[in-house]
Write an enzyme that holds these catalytic residues in place. Structure first.
Site, short mmCIF file in Angstrom:
data_model
loop_
_atom_site.label_atom_id
_atom_site.label_comp_id
_atom_site.label_asym_id
_atom_site.label_seq_id
_atom_site.Cartn_x
_atom_site.Cartn_y
_atom_site.Cartn_z
N TYR A 88 32.14 40.92 87.46
CA TYR A 88 32.26 42.25 86.85
C TYR A 88 31.74 43.37 87.76
CZ TYR A 88 33.85 40.95 82.11
OH TYR A 88 34.59 40.53 81.02
N LYS A 126 35.59 34.00 76.36
CA LYS A 126 34.19 34.42 76.55
C LYS A 126 33.26 33.60 75.64
CE LYS A 126 35.47 39.15 77.93
NZ LYS A 126 35.24 40.59 77.67
N HIS A 128 38.97 37.62 78.24
CA HIS A 128 39.17 38.49 79.39
C HIS A 128 40.55 38.19 79.96
CE1 HIS A 128 38.72 40.43 83.30
NE2 HIS A 128 39.32 39.36 83.78
N GLU A 175 39.80 37.60 91.04
CA GLU A 175 39.16 36.86 89.94
C GLU A 175 39.48 35.36 90.00
OE1 GLU A 175 39.20 40.70 86.92
OE2 GLU A 175 40.37 38.93 86.39
N ASN A 227 34.52 40.47 72.59
CA ASN A 227 35.96 40.59 72.29
C ASN A 227 36.77 39.36 72.71
OD1 ASN A 227 35.90 41.03 75.01
ND2 ASN A 227 36.66 43.14 74.94
P1 GDP Z 1 39.05 44.82 79.30
O1 GDP Z 1 39.83 44.91 80.58
O2 GDP Z 1 39.89 45.09 78.09
O3 GDP Z 1 38.26 43.53 79.17
O4 GDP Z 1 37.98 46.02 79.30
P2 GDP Z 1 37.10 46.71 80.47
O5 GDP Z 1 37.56 46.23 81.82
O6 GDP Z 1 37.08 48.16 80.20
O7 GDP Z 1 35.63 46.15 80.18
C1 GDP Z 1 35.25 44.86 80.55
C2 GDP Z 1 34.44 44.25 79.43
O8 GDP Z 1 33.24 44.99 79.25
C3 GDP Z 1 35.10 44.30 78.04
O9 GDP Z 1 36.04 43.28 77.80
C4 GDP Z 1 33.91 44.19 77.12
O10 GDP Z 1 33.45 42.84 76.97
C5 GDP Z 1 32.86 45.00 77.88
N1 GDP Z 1 32.83 46.41 77.43
C6 GDP Z 1 33.80 47.37 77.57
N2 GDP Z 1 33.40 48.54 77.06
C7 GDP Z 1 32.15 48.33 76.57
C8 GDP Z 1 31.19 49.17 75.92
O11 GDP Z 1 31.41 50.36 75.68
N3 GDP Z 1 30.00 48.58 75.56
C9 GDP Z 1 29.72 47.27 75.82
N4 GDP Z 1 28.51 46.78 75.43
N5 GDP Z 1 30.59 46.46 76.44
C10 GDP Z 1 31.79 46.98 76.81
#
Ligand code: GDP
Length: 137
Positions: free
Chosen positions: A49, A9, A115, A126, A112
């Site tokens: 997303y 990212k 992805h 994807e 973080n």
């Molecule tokens: P991943 O599969 O571990 O990447 O997590 P998710 O699919 O739940 O979320 C996708 C991405 O959205 C995450 O990698 C973060 O960059 C972002 N994200 C997830 N939860 C949060 C949140 O509570 N707040 C914000 N600002 N971003 C989030």
């Protein structure tokens, strides 16, 4: 043999972690089957997303994903989808297992570093979102 879509990212690229992350993947035995650096447009990030469209953080997440270039990769290997998720660590770095990419380098739940696809179905979607067949080796 499985494939997964990995993204370094904008925070990972800005922090100079491209090499570190690739080293983690290659050390794990993943084959890099495709790779490119790209500045995502808002619509590319939103399409990627779309499953999170209803989430309250969607707008912020898209803002973040277009702050700078990303590195897109197709990783290949046995059980690479779940193995990559293990190596990445939990979404929230505070909960990520020690030694994982996110525990080592992530700043927050949003910023973080990486992805990784979470299922065969999302990996197929994807990978096709960013790569054509002839770009995957
Ligand atoms: P991943 O599969 O571990 O990447 O997590 P998710 O699919 O739940 O979320 C996708 C991405 O959205 C995450 O990698 C973060 O960059 C972002 N994200 C997830 N939860 C949060 C949140 O509570 N707040 C914000 N600002 N971003 C989030």
């Amino acid at each position: 043999m499985q494939r997964t879509l990995s993204i370094i990212k904008p925070d990972g690229v800005a922090k100079g972690l491209i090499g570190e992350v690739i080293k983690v993947f290659e050390s794990a035995g993943f084959k890099i089957a495709a790779m490119k650096m790209k500045q995502l447009s808002r619509s590319e990030a939103e399409g990627f997303y779309y499953v999170h469209m209803e989430r309250p953080f969607f707008g912020e997440l898209i803002d973040f994903m277009v702050t700078g270039p990303v590195v897109l990769m197709v990783l290949e290997g046995e059980d690479v989808i779940s193995r990559n998720r293990e190596i990445m660590g939990a979404t929230d770095p505070a909960e990520a297992r020690e030694g994982t990419i996110r525990a080592r380098w992530a700043e927050s739940k949003q910023n973080n570093i990486v992805h990784g696809s979470d299922s065969e179905e999302s990996a197929a979607f994807e990978i096709a979102h960013f790569f054509s067949g002839i770009e995957i080796f």
